[in-house]
Design a protein around this motif. Structure first.
Motif, PDB file in Angstrom:
ATOM      1  N   UNK B  64       0.773  -1.205   0.054  1.00 52.94           N
ATOM      2  CA  UNK B  64       0.051   0.160   0.058  1.00 52.94           C
ATOM      3  C   UNK B  64       0.803   1.192  -0.217  1.00 52.94           C
ATOM      4  N   UNK B 174      -6.576  10.032  -3.322  1.00 49.70           N
ATOM      5  CA  UNK B 174      -6.219  10.091  -2.021  1.00 49.70           C
ATOM      6  C   UNK B 174      -4.805  10.123  -1.456  1.00 49.70           C
ATOM      7  N   UNK B 175      -4.064   9.402  -2.166  1.00 45.18           N
ATOM      8  CA  UNK B 175      -2.624   9.193  -2.037  1.00 45.18           C
ATOM      9  C   UNK B 175      -1.739  10.470  -2.441  1.00 45.18           C
ATOM     10  N   UNK B 176      -2.238  11.265  -3.083  1.00 46.45           N
ATOM     11  CA  UNK B 176      -1.665  12.031  -3.883  1.00 46.45           C
ATOM     12  C   UNK B 176      -0.542  11.766  -4.560  1.00 46.45           C
ATOM     13  N   UNK B 177      -0.922  10.643  -5.567  1.00 45.23           N
ATOM     14  CA  UNK B 177       0.322  10.094  -6.313  1.00 45.23           C
ATOM     15  C   UNK B 177      -0.399  10.047  -7.713  1.00 45.23           C
ATOM     16  N   UNK B 211     -12.889  -2.077  -1.315  1.00 45.44           N
ATOM     17  CA  UNK B 211     -12.846  -1.995   0.263  1.00 45.44           C
ATOM     18  C   UNK B 211     -12.089  -1.025   0.704  1.00 45.44           C
ATOM     19  N   UNK B 212     -10.554  -1.310   0.251  1.00 43.54           N
ATOM     20  CA  UNK B 212      -9.552  -0.350   0.835  1.00 43.54           C
ATOM     21  C   UNK B 212      -9.788   1.054   0.449  1.00 43.54           C
ATOM     22  N   UNK B 215     -12.546   2.706   2.433  1.00 44.35           N
ATOM     23  CA  UNK B 215     -11.809   2.718   3.930  1.00 44.35           C
ATOM     24  C   UNK B 215     -11.280   4.220   4.029  1.00 44.35           C
ATOM     25  N   UNK B 216     -10.012   4.154   2.730  1.00 42.26           N
ATOM     26  CA  UNK B 216      -9.268   5.557   2.771  1.00 42.26           C
ATOM     27  C   UNK B 216     -10.168   6.660   2.578  1.00 42.26           C
ATOM     28  N   UNK B 219     -11.983   7.520   5.628  1.00 40.24           N
ATOM     29  CA  UNK B 219     -10.994   8.144   6.527  1.00 40.24           C
ATOM     30  C   UNK B 219     -10.807   9.435   6.285  1.00 40.24           C
ATOM     31  N   UNK B 220     -10.374   9.699   4.929  1.00 35.26           N
ATOM     32  CA  UNK B 220     -10.366  11.318   4.622  1.00 35.26           C
ATOM     33  C   UNK B 220     -11.345  12.142   4.706  1.00 35.26           C
ATOM     34  N   UNK B 222     -13.269  12.116   7.112  1.00 35.93           N
ATOM     35  CA  UNK B 222     -13.553  12.368   8.613  1.00 35.93           C
ATOM     36  C   UNK B 222     -12.688  13.773   9.250  1.00 35.93           C
TER      37      UNK B 222
END
Lengths: 198, 222
Positions: B64, B174-177, B211-212, B215-216, B219-220, B222
């Motif tokens: 991840x 999300x991961x800024x990639x 799912x991953x 979830x991310x 998470x973001x 929140x």
């Protein structure tokens, strides 16, 4: 297009270490800690806990300089597991990654996690060194008695029941327990020679 | 030892550490207790030796975070030379900057990356290199042919689906990639997750990625 012309599209260099690099360096410590804490926990898995801790840090990087990343990550894993144990989710349902609750910013995302290496981390690292010695000792045990080393690894290492191992070896379960006890005694001797006292 | 003690010892050897084991130990007399405790401690150390981090390529968290080298996302030596030249970053400076970011890199590594293929450089490190030489990470990547592998083939089938591309796009945000790096990270994660159980089919792999990402995103949010 020349590489320089792409510069505006690239991200600005970040401040502090990359979490990916930090994880690469300390993942062994994190896993050992999580496995140890979750040994009798049938609900939570080490990789899920560590995944949540790292996901949380990616989202909320520490806002202050971290003096000791190993200590910081150890504390984050400890906090996460303790939170899971306290949570209703732990009592009623199995944790899976899609159900993972976001970590509280103050506790896991970052800067409120205490990073004092004196807080149990030194002990943990000392324990890891002992385990490395045990790994060397197991090689010697293997040379001493292959079957005894196998039985010890299966019963104590992988927590298989003596009956399971007995069925596999075609002996009685009490014989397996005898072999396991014999192997433990020899391991203690080998460790004693390496100045590891139990 | 009498029969009762023998039975207790047998039970103790299969009891994990905890209050129950301590209670059982208290039923033994002092000398016996110390002897048995040493046996149990030896077993506990063996347990710890058996429970270490999984190999990097089987670690879903490493996948991840992009620290698992990916044959489909390899550093291009020629592109790195060009980027270093264009940004006036010398190998010594690049090594120093990467070290400061926590990567175990020295100047000889950078020279090696500039002269031949470097399959050991993971996507997250490629991203860090790209940031230091101020270039888009995708421009530092040489597409390599992955070795034939059934599981990888399923993962590649999954990666070719529109649903996966959409997920990769969301993961990248999300991961800024970059999207390419997101695809690589998600593919590595799919393969790493497989080692944890039975081989999943295409649908299961997609569901796990979804799912991953959800979830991310949650998470973001929140």
């Amino acid at each position: 297009m020349e590489p320089q012309q792409q510069a505006s599209k690239a991200e600005a260099p970040s401040v502090g270490p990359d979490l990916a690099a930090v994880y690469l360096e300390h993942r062994e410590t994190m896993y050992r800690l999580a496995f140890g804490m979750l040994r009798t926990d049938r609900h939570n898995r080490a990789e899920d806990v560590i995944g949540e801790v790292m996901m949380s840090m990616v989202k909320n990087p520490p806002r202050q300089e971290v003096r000791n990343w190993e200590a910081f990550l150890v504390r984050a894993v400890q906090n996460k597991i303790r939170d899971l144990w306290k949570s209703a989710a732990h009592r009623h349902e199995q944790l899976v990654i899609d159900e993972a609750t976001p970590l509280e910013d103050e506790r896991h995302g970052g800067d409120q996690v205490e990073d004092d290496p004196a807080s149990g981390v030194v002990e943990l690292i000392g324990r890891h060194h002992r385990v490395q010695t045990v790994q060397d000792a197991l090689v010697e045990l293997e040379a001493w008695d292959h079957q005894a080393a196998h039985v010890l690894w299966q019963c104590a290492g992988l927590e298989r029941s003596s009956q399971e191992v007995a069925d596999e070896l075609g002996v009685s379960s009490s014989r397996v327990r005898q072999i396991s006890a014999k192997a433990r005694k020899e391991l203690i001797k080998i460790l004693g020679a390496k100045e590891v006292d139990l | 030892m009498n029969e009762e003690t023998d039975r207790l010892l047998e039970q103790l050897l299969e009891e994990p550490p905890g209050p129950r084991r301590e209670q059982m130990l208290m039923r033994l007399d002092g000398d016996q207790r110390e002897q048995i405790r040493a046996l149990l401690d030896a077993g506990d150390l063996v347990w710890e030796a058996a429970h270490t981090a999984p190999p990097l390529e089987e670690d879903p968290v490493a996948a991840m975070l992009g620290v698992v080298p990916d044959p489909g996302f390899q550093l291009d030596a020629a592109a790195l030379v060009r980027a270093c030249k264009a940004s006036s970053v010398k190998p010594t400076a690049l090594a120093a900057r990467l070290s400061a970011r926590g990567w175990q890199v020295d100047t000889t590594d950078v020279f090696r990356w500039q002269t031949r293929a470097a399959p050991d450089v993971p996507p997250a490190l490629i991203k860090a290199i790209a940031e230091e030489v101020r270039i888009d990470p995708d421009r530092l990547v040489a597409k390599a042919e992955p070795k034939p592998n059934t599981l990888r083939a399923v993962a590649e089938d999954v990666a070719a689906t529109p649903r996966f591309r959409d997920l990769a796009q969301r993961f990248a945000q999300i991961q800024r990639m970059s999207p390419t790096m997101a695809v690589s990270a998600l593919q590595s994660r799919m393969l790493a997750t497989v080692h944890r159980g039975d081989e999943p089919d295409k649908e299961q792999m997609l569901a796990s990625v979804e799912e991953l990402v959800r979830a991310l995103e949650a998470n973001q949010g929140q």
